[in-house]
Write an enzyme that holds these catalytic residues in place. Sequence first.
Site, short mmCIF file in Angstrom:
data_model
loop_
_atom_site.label_atom_id
_atom_site.label_comp_id
_atom_site.label_asym_id
_atom_site.label_seq_id
_atom_site.Cartn_x
_atom_site.Cartn_y
_atom_site.Cartn_z
N LYS B 179 65.13 -58.54 57.58
CA LYS B 179 64.07 -57.61 57.19
C LYS B 179 64.71 -56.33 56.65
CE LYS B 179 61.03 -60.40 59.09
NZ LYS B 179 59.98 -61.12 58.41
N LYS B 205 68.35 -65.81 58.66
CA LYS B 205 67.49 -66.55 57.75
C LYS B 205 67.00 -65.68 56.61
CE LYS B 205 62.95 -68.76 57.70
NZ LYS B 205 62.34 -67.75 56.84
N ASP B 207 64.07 -64.90 54.02
CA ASP B 207 62.63 -65.11 54.14
C ASP B 207 62.14 -65.98 52.98
OD1 ASP B 207 60.31 -64.99 55.59
OD2 ASP B 207 60.55 -62.88 56.02
N GLU B 208 60.88 -66.42 53.09
CA GLU B 208 60.40 -67.43 52.15
C GLU B 208 60.39 -66.94 50.71
OE1 GLU B 208 58.61 -65.69 54.16
OE2 GLU B 208 56.71 -65.09 53.24
N HIS B 297 60.81 -73.67 55.44
CA HIS B 297 59.85 -72.60 55.77
C HIS B 297 58.49 -73.06 55.27
CE1 HIS B 297 58.94 -68.18 56.39
NE2 HIS B 297 57.83 -68.66 55.86
N LYS B 337 52.80 -63.75 66.74
CA LYS B 337 51.74 -63.12 65.93
C LYS B 337 50.95 -64.12 65.09
CE LYS B 337 54.64 -62.16 61.88
NZ LYS B 337 55.24 -61.21 60.96
#
Lengths: 141, 487
Positions: B179, B205, B207-208, B297, B337
């Site tokens: 992030k 990882k 992200d997508e 993902h 979440k």
Amino acid sequence: MKITQGQFSFLPELTDAEICKQIEYALQNGWALSVEYTDDPHPRNTYWSMWGNPMFDLRDPAGVMMEVSACRKEHAGAYIRVIAFDSKKGWESIRMSFIVNRPAEEPGFELVRSEGPGRVVHYTLRSYATSRPSGERYQPG
Amino acid sequence: MNKPLDAKIVDMKERYKSGVLKYRQMGYWEPDYEPKDTDVLAVFRISPQDGVDPEEAAAAVAGESSTATWTVVWTDRLTDSEYYRAKAYKIEPVPGIPGQWFAYIAYDLDLFEEGSIANLTASIIGNVFGFKPLKAMRLEDMRIPAHYLKTFQGPATGIVAERERMNCFGRPLLGATMKPKLGLSGRNYGRVVYEALKGGLDFTKDDENINSQPFMHWRDRYLYCMEAVNKAMAETGEIKGTYLNVTAATMEDMYERAEFARSLGSVIVMIDLVIGYTAIQSMAKWARRNDMILHLHRAGHSTYTRQKNHGVSFRVIAKWMRMAGVDHIHAGTVVGKLEGDPNVIRGVYDTCRENHVPKNLQHGIFFDQPWASLKKMMPVASGGIHAGQMHQLLHYLGEDVVLQFGGGTIGHPMGIQAGAIANRVALEVMVKARNEGRDIWNEGPQILSEAARWCQPLRAALDTWKDVTFDYASTDSVDFVPTPTPA
């Protein structure tokens, strides 16, 4: 540096009583325990020396602890791990692996970089311990 | 009882008169049919339009997902059409939801090309989902016969070989998504990877939506990430990996990126679900040929998996992905979440990891599903989870799972390495306690706070996120609840 392979390397070193409880858990699951040692903890050094065969028929945690103690006595300056093997279909591999002995000084690894074209770097991890012949590593002086 | 008018027409001359028949009359409703072991079975939740009876709706689904068109065609008589026709063989009302039925349909194996998810899905979720006589429909579950499964490669690596390659046994693996998702330069991005891996995670990882954008092109990212991976390996003595996302516009681009990742020594590459089933199968074959773990993902899935009345349930997507051959799949966290009812998640995790999944309506599993020794797929739990939930995560998700703490690592008040340490210590202490026979469900918070006495990063993590929960009702829940037994 402290190498952090195995299930419990981020915890304080396990006491013998704690090791015994983990062995009990493995035995309850029907797994066979094994003791292995090495003086080269390179993460891709897959085959540590076997302290005898896996103990397929030993069902008593105290018996496994005896082997741990005997291995520690003989290889006090080595890394020693306890491994649990699961022979059930569909797994047929290791279920547990944790370190129960480590040398007083852990020299760790050198990251050797070999630069190639296009900014590509090829990396090699070298155990500092292996600069000396097997059997003479982790010796004082 | 069927009205005689609507029954299957057996007089061939009548049956093939030009014009329009009901699907039942054409032979797509066969309540006496006994499914064969080799049949592909599907159960759909259907919401027929007002005035359409459920048997006719089920027959229409069978028809439109196999051989039928809207009118009678004489060319049916050139084939053994009885054999190729899918058969709706059972309908059941959905408990507690008027106007919805579960329709069970059997398809002969010969309707499908071997080893092709694209072909399977073109029938099962093809035209039929837009069919006007239904207001909505959802593919709830499928039974894939072992005969058909064996025409698929299955996971390129599988859980056991992945653990052997990663030299990681007896505990969940730990990961984190980098992030911010977008905007970091390659150099800055690699910094986050290094800190998280050095701190104690096994994986980081992409992200997508990280592919190759103006702020960071893919080669730059791969080079900096592999520097980070190797440096962290040298400093911990552990095998580390970072999921390099190879998702791109064309297969040629994806192969180029995957080959480059391989040449740099990466143990894992990543794709997004949005690349499509055929591209996923191609990458799975590439991964098997190249000893590469393949992370998927599930970007996009909630557009069709989340609402109960229409779409495809995620347990079916998980099933297709295990056949297609991915090694990792995001499969829910229960406590985080994102959407995740505990019973639904349990059904999905079983679908990923077991060699035989028995019918269990309370977990949303409608059929016995043999897996015929196809390798196991590692579920990944990601999205809004933190160290303070470790006992719940281990309880719900078990040991063969990648727990991904993105914000829960990078957002740690003492830094990224401290965040990773907090997660790793929480994990190891919980696995140790479970193995020792302690009741982690009830003693979990106490076990964590005991460890926090000697582990400051864990203390800080527990203090920072102690009140964070995502306690909302699930949209995708199961329809069957256990019948209470008298005490």
